[in-house]
Enzyme design. Structure first.
Site, PDB file in Angstrom:
ATOM      1  CG  ASP A  29      -2.029   0.998   1.129  1.00 59.91           C
ATOM      2  OD1 ASP A  29      -2.342   1.445   0.001  1.00 59.91           O
ATOM      3  OD2 ASP A  29      -2.593   1.362   2.182  1.00 59.91           O
ATOM      4  CG  ASN A  77      -7.939  -2.128  -4.667  1.00 58.99           C
ATOM      5  OD1 ASN A  77      -7.040  -2.918  -4.427  1.00 58.99           O
ATOM      6  ND2 ASN A  77      -8.193  -1.109  -3.844  1.00 58.99           N
TER       7      ASN A  77
END
Ligand code: IPE
Ligand code: IPE
Ligand code: MG
Length: 249
Positions: A29, A77
């Site tokens: 991330d 996502n």
């Protein structure tokens, strides 16, 4: 591999390479923030993150880690702008083509966790090919979580298990944790010992919900494209200083 390795730099990190965790999982991330900080489009962050993944995966094989699992794209996502999703899928295709091209050199076993049916047929085929060709390699297995969600994984396992019960292949009165684990994407892979999340976020974001029951966590503010072997050493050294009790004393 030596017993201890001293790293260069101001803060020396001691890692015992003979006592590595068996399985490390990483939430890759911080790509978007890395790009934003540099005034670049988010896709540039994803491209930089893909390179870091390559470096870290190769390093994990070199030090003799058994399993590395990375979170590359979650079931959530897809909410992102189409051009970002397209950029990530494009990078994935590039990565897989290169990985297939260099397979004999790298010899890393790769597997995919997630529902690949939502990927384009071309990408899906590349994933299957990568998995098939690399099956014969020994050493580190790298699991790439793609269109992966922990809840989605559990629901799918429950559905598959229910079907097996309906068709007489399983008996719900005897369902054990080990048997249920066999219905997950991670079947056959031991639970992660250490889960690393860079970028400063202190959450799992639907990663390995079942498998993380007794995982140790390492959170760092470093953004994934800035993640280094030294940061990995810090995570492993931190893990090696923990006392894992698994509910015992
Ligand atoms: C992780 O980086 C990559 C994916 C989720 C695909 P992000 O894109 O989430 O980066 P940040 O969190 O916005 O910085
Ligand atoms: C988790 O990161 C998913 C991946 C790294 C692939 P996100 O950026 O999607 O998670 P949130 O939105 O910060 O929880
Ligand atoms: Mg993020």
């Amino acid at each position: 591999m030596g017993f201890f390795r001293k790293n260069q730099g101001p803060d020396t990190v001691l890692v015992d390479f003979d006592r590595l965790p068996r399985h490390i999982a990483i939430v890759m991330d911080g790509n978007g923030r890395w790009a934003k900080k540099r005034g670049l489009p988010r896709r540039a962050g994803h491209a930089a993150g893909a390179e870091v993944f390559r470096t870290i995966a190769t390093y994990c094989k070199d030090i003799g880690l058994d399993y590395l699992t990375v979170y590359a794209f979650s079931t959530e996502n897809w909410k992102r702008p189409q051009d970002e999703v397209d950029a990530i899928m494009g990078l994935l295709k590039k990565y897989l083509l290169e990985a297939i091209g260099q397979m004999e050199r790298d010899r890393v076993k790769m597997a995919f966790f997630g529902d690949l049916s939502l990927l384009t047929p071309e990408l899906r085929e590349l994933c299957h090919r990568t998995q098939e060709i690399s099956k014969r390699y020994e050493g580190c297995q790298v699991n790439i979580c793609l269109n992966y969600g922990g809840r989605d994984e559990i629901i799918r396992a429950a559905r598959a298990y229910a079907l097996d019960c309906q068709e007489g292949r399983a008996d719900p009165n005897h369902l054990s944790q080990a048997e249920f684990s066999g219905y997950l994407y991670s079947r056959g892979v031991p639970d992660p010992d250490l889960i690393i999340r860079p970028s400063g976020e202190l959450r799992l974001s639907n990663f390995l919900l079942w498998q993380s029951a007794y995982a140790e966590y390492y959170f760092t503010g470093v953004l994934w494209p800035d993640f280094t072997k030294e940061e990995l050493h810090r995570a492993i050294a931190s893990y090696q200083g923990r006392n894992r009790r698994f509910g015992g004393v």
